[in-house]
Motif scaffolding. Structure first.
Motif, PDB file in Angstrom:
ATOM      1  N   GLU A   1      32.473  13.503 -41.834  1.00  0.00           N
ATOM      2  CA  GLU A   1      32.632  12.005 -41.438  1.00  0.00           C
ATOM      3  C   GLU A   1      32.105  11.883 -39.790  1.00  0.00           C
ATOM      4  O   GLU A   1      33.256  12.778 -39.071  1.00  0.00           O
ATOM      5  CB  GLU A   1      33.495  10.571 -41.628  1.00  0.00           C
ATOM      6  CG  GLU A   1      33.963  11.112 -43.082  1.00  0.00           C
ATOM      7  CD  GLU A   1      35.584  10.561 -42.980  1.00  0.00           C
ATOM      8  OE1 GLU A   1      36.080   9.125 -43.090  1.00  0.00           O
ATOM      9  OE2 GLU A   1      36.725  10.561 -42.308  1.00  0.00           O
TER      10      GLU A   1
ATOM     11  N   SER B   1      31.716  -0.502 -37.704  1.00  0.00           N
ATOM     12  CA  SER B   1      30.468   0.167 -38.026  1.00  0.00           C
ATOM     13  C   SER B   1      30.008  -0.092 -39.836  1.00  0.00           C
ATOM     14  O   SER B   1      30.305  -1.028 -39.900  1.00  0.00           O
ATOM     15  CB  SER B   1      31.101   1.463 -38.048  1.00  0.00           C
ATOM     16  OG  SER B   1      31.613   2.152 -36.761  1.00  0.00           O
TER      17      SER B   1
ATOM     18  N   LYS C   1      35.849   2.178 -38.214  1.00  0.00           N
ATOM     19  CA  LYS C   1      35.120   2.173 -39.221  1.00  0.00           C
ATOM     20  C   LYS C   1      34.900   0.416 -39.234  1.00  0.00           C
ATOM     21  O   LYS C   1      33.559   0.025 -39.584  1.00  0.00           O
ATOM     22  CB  LYS C   1      35.281   2.494 -40.676  1.00  0.00           C
ATOM     23  CG  LYS C   1      35.834   3.562 -39.910  1.00  0.00           C
ATOM     24  CD  LYS C   1      35.655   4.398 -41.555  1.00  0.00           C
ATOM     25  CE  LYS C   1      36.237   6.253 -41.725  1.00  0.00           C
ATOM     26  NZ  LYS C   1      36.492   6.493 -42.586  1.00  0.00           N
TER      27      LYS C   1
ATOM     28  N   GLU D   1      39.560   5.959 -37.855  1.00  0.00           N
ATOM     29  CA  GLU D   1      39.562   4.716 -39.535  1.00  0.00           C
ATOM     30  C   GLU D   1      39.587   3.255 -39.161  1.00  0.00           C
ATOM     31  O   GLU D   1      38.860   2.530 -39.428  1.00  0.00           O
ATOM     32  CB  GLU D   1      41.325   4.875 -39.784  1.00  0.00           C
ATOM     33  CG  GLU D   1      41.325   6.693 -40.145  1.00  0.00           C
ATOM     34  CD  GLU D   1      40.616   6.774 -41.345  1.00  0.00           C
ATOM     35  OE1 GLU D   1      39.815   5.597 -42.398  1.00  0.00           O
ATOM     36  OE2 GLU D   1      39.426   7.861 -41.486  1.00  0.00           O
TER      37      GLU D   1
ATOM     38  N   MET E   1      30.213   9.630 -37.127  1.00  0.00           N
ATOM     39  CA  MET E   1      30.332   8.913 -36.260  1.00  0.00           C
ATOM     40  C   MET E   1      29.605   8.620 -34.975  1.00  0.00           C
ATOM     41  O   MET E   1      29.736   9.542 -34.377  1.00  0.00           O
ATOM     42  CB  MET E   1      31.142   7.642 -35.796  1.00  0.00           C
ATOM     43  CG  MET E   1      31.672   6.044 -35.146  1.00  0.00           C
ATOM     44  SD  MET E   1      33.623   5.856 -35.027  1.00  0.00           S
ATOM     45  CE  MET E   1      33.743   5.779 -36.700  1.00  0.00           C
TER      46      MET E   1
ATOM     47  N   TYR F   1      28.225   6.746 -40.156  1.00  0.00           N
ATOM     48  CA  TYR F   1      29.073   5.395 -39.707  1.00  0.00           C
ATOM     49  C   TYR F   1      28.380   5.200 -38.158  1.00  0.00           C
ATOM     50  O   TYR F   1      28.337   5.615 -37.467  1.00  0.00           O
ATOM     51  CB  TYR F   1      30.790   5.339 -39.410  1.00  0.00           C
ATOM     52  CG  TYR F   1      31.145   5.247 -40.929  1.00  0.00           C
ATOM     53  CD1 TYR F   1      31.717   4.703 -41.660  1.00  0.00           C
ATOM     54  CD2 TYR F   1      31.977   7.245 -40.597  1.00  0.00           C
ATOM     55  CE1 TYR F   1      32.832   4.535 -42.783  1.00  0.00           C
ATOM     56  CE2 TYR F   1      32.650   7.392 -42.006  1.00  0.00           C
ATOM     57  CZ  TYR F   1      33.040   6.166 -43.030  1.00  0.00           C
ATOM     58  OH  TYR F   1      33.313   6.091 -44.212  1.00  0.00           O
TER      59      TYR F   1
ATOM     60  N   LEU G   1      27.800   1.868 -42.558  1.00  0.00           N
ATOM     61  CA  LEU G   1      28.198   3.456 -43.423  1.00  0.00           C
ATOM     62  C   LEU G   1      26.314   3.218 -43.495  1.00  0.00           C
ATOM     63  O   LEU G   1      25.457   2.558 -44.100  1.00  0.00           O
ATOM     64  CB  LEU G   1      28.986   2.916 -44.847  1.00  0.00           C
ATOM     65  CG  LEU G   1      29.228   4.406 -45.738  1.00  0.00           C
ATOM     66  CD1 LEU G   1      29.352   5.344 -45.043  1.00  0.00           C
ATOM     67  CD2 LEU G   1      29.085   4.215 -46.936  1.00  0.00           C
TER      68      LEU G   1
END
Length: 401
Positions: free
Chosen positions: A280, A372, A369, A366, A282, A311, A374
């Motif tokens: 993952e 954010s 997110k 988390e 970001m 993200y 996806l």
């Protein structure tokens, strides 16, 4: 048979053990008996730093890419002047290019005033002819050491926009960390080595490396300070990032603002995705540097196609530089995952082998997110052809970004 046994033994090792052994092979100390505190915003960082500065008894050492001539920096200089009048040694380094690129740089008149108040302050690598020689190898660190007992490092310079944000990009999200314990010695080493090189002084001695005699049960973290200094330790930080990614068995979470990683890190991420590790990443939807977002989007799109979750942070500009591996260890520091940081600049990161700190960073990931978007194949298709071309073109110049 021997090769198969070695392979099985390697696979059986936890990722944190693999990286600890790797660092030992690089002769980077893994210190024990440390306690860290994440400073999750500009407000938290400056409240904590100012509090420790007020308590300083012997010395205050600051090394930053830049000090913006604004309310926070001026309040800090006022406080440092008071500490200097109390007999505390105050030493400050800032990068000449970082100051020049600042929209509110420190001017000669202000520097003279600071020095008149008993503070030693020097530029790292001032511009001299031929000027092009000074475009590379900038001091991008953001470190502080108080009385040799408390150390700070992370992604924040000294500027009020870490609290107030900026008009064009909104809130400024960033991360710093305060460290107490045996790891502080190595942050002090970094500062004094640079200070003595810049000033031609010889500041050293036991007084700058006091015994840490107030440890409690909370001092249970293993921390390695991984520094990048051109011509001295040029590859350690890049190799440690890549080795950490290759060691991952379950999960990798990365937050980085200028995500245009070097070849070794790109390949490590591809290999991790291919072997089933949950990757993952970001990055910010906005940036303070032109072209960088398009270059980042171009690269993360490729990783998304391979299986990574990407993200795009919309809650302002996410300037944090963090990575969490397998919920076992993490890194916080000044290094961006780009060629500028990993091939040219002076950078410092802490690799923290502690589940508590790693979980705290993962919890922040988390939560972020929720602010954010996806990245999906459909969203990528919605991007204009022009932006895609700019991203492809910008990648040609990633060694200089």
């Amino acid at each position: 048979m021997l090769l198969a046994t070695v392979s099985l033994n390697t696979c059986a090792q936890r990722s944190d053990s693999v990286v600890i052994n790797f660092l030992k092979d690089l002769y980077i100390p893994i210190t024990k008996e440390n306690h860290s505190k994440l400073l999750k915003s500009g407000k938290e960082k400056f409240i904590d730093l100012f509090s420790e500065v007020r308590k300083a008894k012997h010395h205050i050492h600051l090394e930053y890419f830049n000090f913006r001539n604004d309310s926070i920096a001026n309040a800090l200089f006022d406080l440092l002047s008071i500490k200097a009048s109390e007999g505390v040694e105050v030493r400050i380094l800032f990068d000449a290019f970082g100051n020049w690129s600042n929209d509110r740089p420190l001017k000669k008149k202000q520097l003279d005033s600071i020095r008149q108040n008993g503070i030693e302050i020097y530029k790292f690598d001032p511009f001299k002819f031929p000027y092009i020689n000074h475009a590379f190898h900038r001091d991008h660190r953001k470190i502080a050491i108080i009385d040799g007992k408390t150390g700070y490092l992370g992604g924040m310079n000294i500027a009020d926009y870490y609290i107030k944000g900026l008009p064009k990009i909104g809130a400024w999200r960033d991360m710093h960390i305060r460290i107490e314990g045996n790891a502080v010695k190595y942050i002090q080493d970094i500062f004094l080595k640079t200070w003595n090189k810049v000033t031609k002084q010889d500041i050293n001695g036991k007084i700058y490396y006091p015994d840490i005699d107030e440890k409690t049960d909370d001092f249970n973290e293993k921390i390695a300070i991984v520094d990048r200094a051109p011509n001295e330790t040029p590859e350690e930080l890049r190799r440690t990032y890549a080795r950490s990614i290759r060691a991952a068995q379950k999960s990798i979470q990365i937050v980085n603002p200028y995500f245009v990683p070097t070849h070794s890190i790109r390949e490590a991420l591809k290999e991790a995705i291919d072997r089933g590790v949950k990757v993952e990443i970001m990055i910010s939807s906005k940036s303070d540097i032109p072209f960088t977002p398009e270059a980042s989007f171009y690269l993360v799109h490729k990783l998304m196609e391979r299986g990574a979750k990407i993200y795009l942070f919309n809650g302002g500009f996410h300037h944090s530089k963090t990575m969490m591996i397998d919920s076992l260890f993490c890194t916080v520091g000044s290094a961006n995952l780009n060629s500028r940081s990993l091939r040219y600049d002076y950078e410092t990161n802490a690799f923290i082998f502690d589940k508590r700190t790693t979980k705290e960073l993962s919890d922040i990931f988390e939560a972020d997110k929720n602010s954010s978007t996806l990245l999906t194949p459909q969203r990528w298709k919605q991007r204009s052809k022009w932006k895609k071309v700019v991203g492809w073109f910008a990648n040609i110049f990633t060694p200089f970004i």
